[in-house]
Each structure stands twice: as C-alpha cells, then as structure tokens.
Design a protein around this motif. Structure first.
Motif, PDB file in Angstrom:
ATOM      1  N   TRP A 220       0.832  -1.207   0.000  1.00 47.28           N
ATOM      2  CA  TRP A 220       0.000   0.000   0.000  1.00 47.28           C
ATOM      3  C   TRP A 220       0.863   1.252   0.000  1.00 47.28           C
ATOM      4  O   TRP A 220       0.537   2.246  -0.655  1.00 47.28           O
ATOM      5  N   VAL A 221       1.946   1.199   0.752  1.00 43.02           N
ATOM      6  CA  VAL A 221       2.847   2.355   0.817  1.00 43.02           C
ATOM      7  C   VAL A 221       3.622   2.472  -0.494  1.00 43.02           C
ATOM      8  O   VAL A 221       3.756   3.560  -1.066  1.00 43.02           O
ATOM      9  N   ALA A 222       4.095   1.323  -1.003  1.00 35.92           N
ATOM     10  CA  ALA A 222       4.904   1.322  -2.229  1.00 35.92           C
ATOM     11  C   ALA A 222       4.084   1.724  -3.451  1.00 35.92           C
ATOM     12  O   ALA A 222       4.645   2.105  -4.478  1.00 35.92           O
ATOM     13  N   ALA A 223       2.760   1.667  -3.348  1.00 32.32           N
ATOM     14  CA  ALA A 223       1.891   2.026  -4.486  1.00 32.32           C
ATOM     15  C   ALA A 223       2.071   3.485  -4.901  1.00 32.32           C
ATOM     16  O   ALA A 223       1.712   3.857  -6.010  1.00 32.32           O
ATOM     17  N   PHE A 224       2.637   4.296  -3.991  1.00 35.63           N
ATOM     18  CA  PHE A 224       2.830   5.712  -4.312  1.00 35.63           C
ATOM     19  C   PHE A 224       4.086   5.951  -5.159  1.00 35.63           C
ATOM     20  O   PHE A 224       4.326   7.060  -5.621  1.00 35.63           O
ATOM     21  N   LEU A 225       4.929   4.904  -5.310  1.00 31.72           N
ATOM     22  CA  LEU A 225       6.174   5.070  -6.060  1.00 31.72           C
ATOM     23  C   LEU A 225       5.933   5.502  -7.497  1.00 31.72           C
ATOM     24  O   LEU A 225       6.575   6.436  -7.991  1.00 31.72           O
ATOM     25  N   GLY A 226       5.009   4.821  -8.175  1.00 37.72           N
ATOM     26  CA  GLY A 226       4.753   5.110  -9.589  1.00 37.72           C
ATOM     27  C   GLY A 226       4.311   6.551  -9.811  1.00 37.72           C
ATOM     28  O   GLY A 226       4.929   7.286 -10.583  1.00 37.72           O
ATOM     29  N   PRO A 227       3.231   6.992  -9.118  1.00 39.23           N
ATOM     30  CA  PRO A 227       2.822   8.391  -9.261  1.00 39.23           C
ATOM     31  C   PRO A 227       3.941   9.368  -8.891  1.00 39.23           C
ATOM     32  O   PRO A 227       4.056  10.434  -9.503  1.00 39.23           O
ATOM     33  N   ALA A 228       4.797   8.997  -7.911  1.00 34.08           N
ATOM     34  CA  ALA A 228       5.878   9.899  -7.503  1.00 34.08           C
ATOM     35  C   ALA A 228       6.890  10.074  -8.632  1.00 34.08           C
ATOM     36  O   ALA A 228       7.428  11.169  -8.833  1.00 34.08           O
ATOM     37  N   VAL A 229       7.153   9.004  -9.375  1.00 35.60           N
ATOM     38  CA  VAL A 229       8.065   9.117 -10.521  1.00 35.60           C
ATOM     39  C   VAL A 229       7.482  10.077 -11.549  1.00 35.60           C
ATOM     40  O   VAL A 229       8.175  10.948 -12.074  1.00 35.60           O
ATOM     41  N   VAL A 230       6.174   9.934 -11.807  1.00 36.07           N
ATOM     42  CA  VAL A 230       5.501  10.847 -12.745  1.00 36.07           C
ATOM     43  C   VAL A 230       5.631  12.288 -12.234  1.00 36.07           C
ATOM     44  O   VAL A 230       5.919  13.211 -13.003  1.00 36.07           O
ATOM     45  N   ALA A 231       5.464  12.464 -10.922  1.00 38.54           N
ATOM     46  CA  ALA A 231       5.484  13.803 -10.326  1.00 38.54           C
ATOM     47  C   ALA A 231       6.838  14.496 -10.475  1.00 38.54           C
ATOM     48  O   ALA A 231       6.926  15.726 -10.409  1.00 38.54           O
ATOM     49  N   LEU A 232       7.917  13.725 -10.687  1.00 37.87           N
ATOM     50  CA  LEU A 232       9.251  14.325 -10.856  1.00 37.87           C
ATOM     51  C   LEU A 232       9.283  15.278 -12.053  1.00 37.87           C
ATOM     52  O   LEU A 232      10.177  16.125 -12.159  1.00 37.87           O
ATOM     53  N   ALA A 233       8.297  15.154 -12.954  1.00 37.27           N
ATOM     54  CA  ALA A 233       8.231  16.063 -14.104  1.00 37.27           C
ATOM     55  C   ALA A 233       8.032  17.510 -13.650  1.00 37.27           C
ATOM     56  O   ALA A 233       8.463  18.439 -14.336  1.00 37.27           O
TER      57      ALA A 233
ATOM     58  N   MET B  74      19.585  14.621 -11.422  1.00 38.47           N
ATOM     59  CA  MET B  74      18.986  13.411 -10.855  1.00 38.47           C
ATOM     60  C   MET B  74      17.842  12.918 -11.743  1.00 38.47           C
ATOM     61  O   MET B  74      17.763  11.740 -12.083  1.00 38.47           O
ATOM     62  N   THR B  75      16.974  13.857 -12.146  1.00 32.57           N
ATOM     63  CA  THR B  75      15.809  13.467 -12.936  1.00 32.57           C
ATOM     64  C   THR B  75      16.210  13.015 -14.339  1.00 32.57           C
ATOM     65  O   THR B  75      15.751  11.977 -14.827  1.00 32.57           O
ATOM     66  N   LEU B  76      17.096  13.799 -14.977  1.00 30.11           N
ATOM     67  CA  LEU B  76      17.498  13.435 -16.341  1.00 30.11           C
ATOM     68  C   LEU B  76      18.266  12.113 -16.354  1.00 30.11           C
ATOM     69  O   LEU B  76      18.077  11.285 -17.244  1.00 30.11           O
ATOM     70  N   ALA B  77      19.135  11.910 -15.352  1.00 24.47           N
ATOM     71  CA  ALA B  77      19.893  10.660 -15.294  1.00 24.47           C
ATOM     72  C   ALA B  77      18.945   9.484 -15.099  1.00 24.47           C
ATOM     73  O   ALA B  77      19.157   8.400 -15.662  1.00 24.47           O
TER      74      ALA B  77
ATOM     75  N   ILE C 228      25.956  18.559 -11.333  1.00 27.74           N
ATOM     76  CA  ILE C 228      25.680  17.462 -12.264  1.00 27.74           C
ATOM     77  C   ILE C 228      26.371  16.183 -11.777  1.00 27.74           C
ATOM     78  O   ILE C 228      25.803  15.098 -11.813  1.00 27.74           O
ATOM     79  N   GLY C 229      27.601  16.329 -11.286  1.00 27.20           N
ATOM     80  CA  GLY C 229      28.327  15.161 -10.775  1.00 27.20           C
ATOM     81  C   GLY C 229      27.582  14.483  -9.633  1.00 27.20           C
ATOM     82  O   GLY C 229      27.377  13.271  -9.640  1.00 27.20           O
ATOM     83  N   LEU C 230      27.148  15.275  -8.660  1.00 25.24           N
ATOM     84  CA  LEU C 230      26.463  14.712  -7.493  1.00 25.24           C
ATOM     85  C   LEU C 230      25.100  14.141  -7.871  1.00 25.24           C
ATOM     86  O   LEU C 230      24.728  13.043  -7.451  1.00 25.24           O
ATOM     87  N   GLY C 231      24.343  14.878  -8.682  1.00 22.40           N
ATOM     88  CA  GLY C 231      22.989  14.433  -9.024  1.00 22.40           C
ATOM     89  C   GLY C 231      22.965  13.200  -9.914  1.00 22.40           C
ATOM     90  O   GLY C 231      22.122  12.328  -9.747  1.00 22.40           O
TER      91      GLY C 231
END
Lengths: 229, 125
Positions: free
Chosen positions: A63-76, A210-213, A181-184
């Motif tokens: 139930w908690v992990a179900a938020f992972l997918g929408p969170a990836v989308v939200a990175l936009a 982080m997001t682009l990588a 860029i190196g750290l992210g």
C-alpha cells in the motif's frame, strides 16, 4: 493488494516508523541518521524479532509502495520548474548526464561480470545511480531484484555524500554545474541534498541531473544489459 | 480547499501513470510505465497543454514524502542477509567505485563543456 488486517497494521507501522525516523533525523541532522536507513533498520529488526515473514509485511508494504509510480511521474514538475536553467545550460548538462549514465552502466556491468556474479545480480547493480523509485522499477523491468537494487541505490547515495566532496576537489571540479551534475547524476536525491550545502545553484543543477539521469538510465539500462551481458 | 485540490491532482498523476503503463504494455517497451508517464506529463507541461497550477500542489505534496514509498522495498533486504555474508559483499565496493566513476564522468564532462562554451563566447565578444 488485499485489504487485510496485516495490510492495515503494516502500512500504519511503516508510516509511523518513517515519521519517527524523520523526527530523529531533523532533531540531530547527522548523515548516518538518514530516515531511510533508520526506518529500514527498525522495521527489519521488528520483522526478525517477531518472526514476521517479509511477504506478510508486504501486505501492508504494498500500500505504501503504491505511491512510487505516481511519484516518478510527479518528478516532471520540479524538472519543468527548472526548465530555464536547463535551457540555458542544455549542452553541458546533456554532456554530463550522457557521460555519467554511460560510465555508470558500463563500469557497474563490467565489474560485476569480471567478478563472476549472476546475471540477476548484474541487472540489480545496473540502476544504482538512478533515483530509488526509478531504479527499483528499472530493476524489475530488466530482471533484477528491486529491493536489493534499492539497497545499492542507498550505497551509491552515501558514496556521493561521504566521498563525493573529496573526489570533486581532487579532480578540480569546482563550478556549480560540475559539482551539481556530478552529485545528481551519481548519487541522486542524497547527492542533491549534499549539493544544497554548496549553494542553491548546485542544488538546482543536481536536482535536474537526478531526474534526467533517471530518465536516460531507464532508457539505456535495457540496452546496456543487452549489449554487455 | 487545498486538500481537495491535492487529492484531485494526485488522481491526475495516477492517471498519467496508468496511461504510461498502458503504452508500455501495448508497445512492449523495455522501460517502466512510470517513466513514460513522466515523459507525457513533462511534454504536456512544456507544450502548455496542461497548466502547472493543475498539478503543482499534488506533485509537491507527493514528492515531499518520497523516501517513505521505498522503505517497504529496502526492508526487503531482510531476505538477502546470506548474500552479504558471502561473495556478495564484493558488490558494495563495486557500487562505490562505479558511483565515483559516474560522478567523475558527469562532473568533468559538464564542467569541461561549460568552460569551453564560456571561453568561446568570450572570444566572440
């Protein structure tokens, strides 16, 4: 995902542990007290102590992990907010991301292969520099083990935080774009937290990286697996 | 009603995820549906098809607890204890060295290109 008593107990337990872990971190602000580490250690201890199988725990964990997918989308959204920075530095950012992602995929695959690890473990190490939600989904897409991938992502993150500053200094990488860029690109969210200590421009660069990588890594991981295995 | 707005926007994010997963399944793409959903949302924002105000609050809310969502997965390490007592422990130095190589490549490449284009601009002016 079933709505069982275990689901309720373990999802509440996960959230509660996370809240406490966050509280402890905010109180002392020490890197090893990172809430992901302390919450994981606490929950693992509870499972071992009460002899609870991981499968049972995951009735709630899912139930908690179900938020992972929408969170990836939200990175936009944060990436979109940084679009001017991205536009202005498009070529150097792109160069850094491409170089970093390829270096990470190739070195990770070759080292694990030289030491004779199984294909499943090679595919688990592959996405280590991607932000955790993406790394886990990539691992499961290409045939790795998502929960182990998450552990390697944490190791990569702490490498970035603890050893990154020395490496950057050693290589004379001393500009906000180079450091960010190196750290992210190598240490995702944890690296971005470190970049904040250098300054807001480092942090923005790191967040974009982080997001682009993560996106490029998700696109190239299957290719790297196919080419190098 | 901020709460209602956040909930509606979370549903929109979930919608993008479902579309991404549908595309992934339909075209048999070897990448997570969430990344496809991400690319769709990012394109929609860039092309001004979907306004930022209609997603900002929900996305910011969701991302402020990002690390919570992967704790169930990291707890899964409980089943892999034996791996790290054997040869598997070598995976840790591999990850550490490969991370440093990644950082060096990314940081060096971006700084080198940035400095070079800055120098080129100086010559022009």
């Amino acid at each position: 995902m079933a709505f069982t008593p275990a689901a309720i107990v373990f999802s509440v337990l996960t959230v509660a542990t996370y809240v406490i872990a966050n509280f402890v971190y905010l109180r002392f602000r020490k890197t090893p007290l990172n809430p992901v580490i302390t919450a994981t250690v606490a929950l693992v201890a509870i499972l071992i102590l009460f002899d609870i199988p991981y499968e049972t725990y995951m009735e709630g964990g899912d139930w908690v992990a179900a938020f992972l997918g929408p969170a990836v989308v939200a990175l936009a959204v944060p990436l979109y907010k940084h679009r001017e920075l991205l536009q202005k530095n498009l070529v150097p950012i792109a160069a850094g991301i491409v170089a970093g992602v390829i270096a990470g995929l190739v070195s990770g695959t070759l080292f694990t292969r030289w030491l004779g690890f199984t294909e499943e473990l090679i595919l688990t190490v592959l996405p280590k520099s991607l932000t955790t939600p993406v790394a886990m989904q990539v691992a499961s897409t290409i045939g790795g083990i998502p929960s182990l991938a998450a552990v390697f992502v944490m190791v990569a993150g702490f490498t970035g935080i603890l050893l990154g500053p020395y490496l950057l200094h050693l290589l004379n990488i001393d500009s906000p774009i180079g450091r960010g860029i190196g750290l992210g690109a190598s240490a995702h969210g944890l690296g971005t937290a470190k970049a904040f200590e250098y300054g807001p421009e480092d942090a923005s660069m790191s967040s974009v990286a982080m997001t682009l990588a993560a996106v490029l890594g998700a696109l190239l991981s299957p290719l790297a697996a196919w080419l190098l295995l | 009603m901020k709460i209602v707005r956040i909930i509606l926007q979370l549903l929109v994010l979930y919608g993008f995820l479902l579309i991404g997963e549908a595309i992934q399944a339909l075209l048999q793409l070897p990448m997570p549906g969430s990344i496809i959903g991400f690319l769709l949302l990012f394109s929609a924002l860039l092309l001004k098809i979907y306004p930022l105000e209609w997603i900002d609050a929900g996305a910011t809310f969701l991302l402020s607890f990002l690390s919570l969502y992967f704790i169930p997965a990291t707890v899964g390490v409980v089943d892999y204890g034996p791996l790290f007592s054997g040869k598997g422990v070598l995976l840790l130095p591999i990850v550490i060295i490969s991370t440093l190589i990644t950082m060096a490549a990314a940081g060096f490449a971006s700084q080198y290109i940035a400095n070079r284009s800055a120098a080129a601009q100086k010559e022009e002016s």
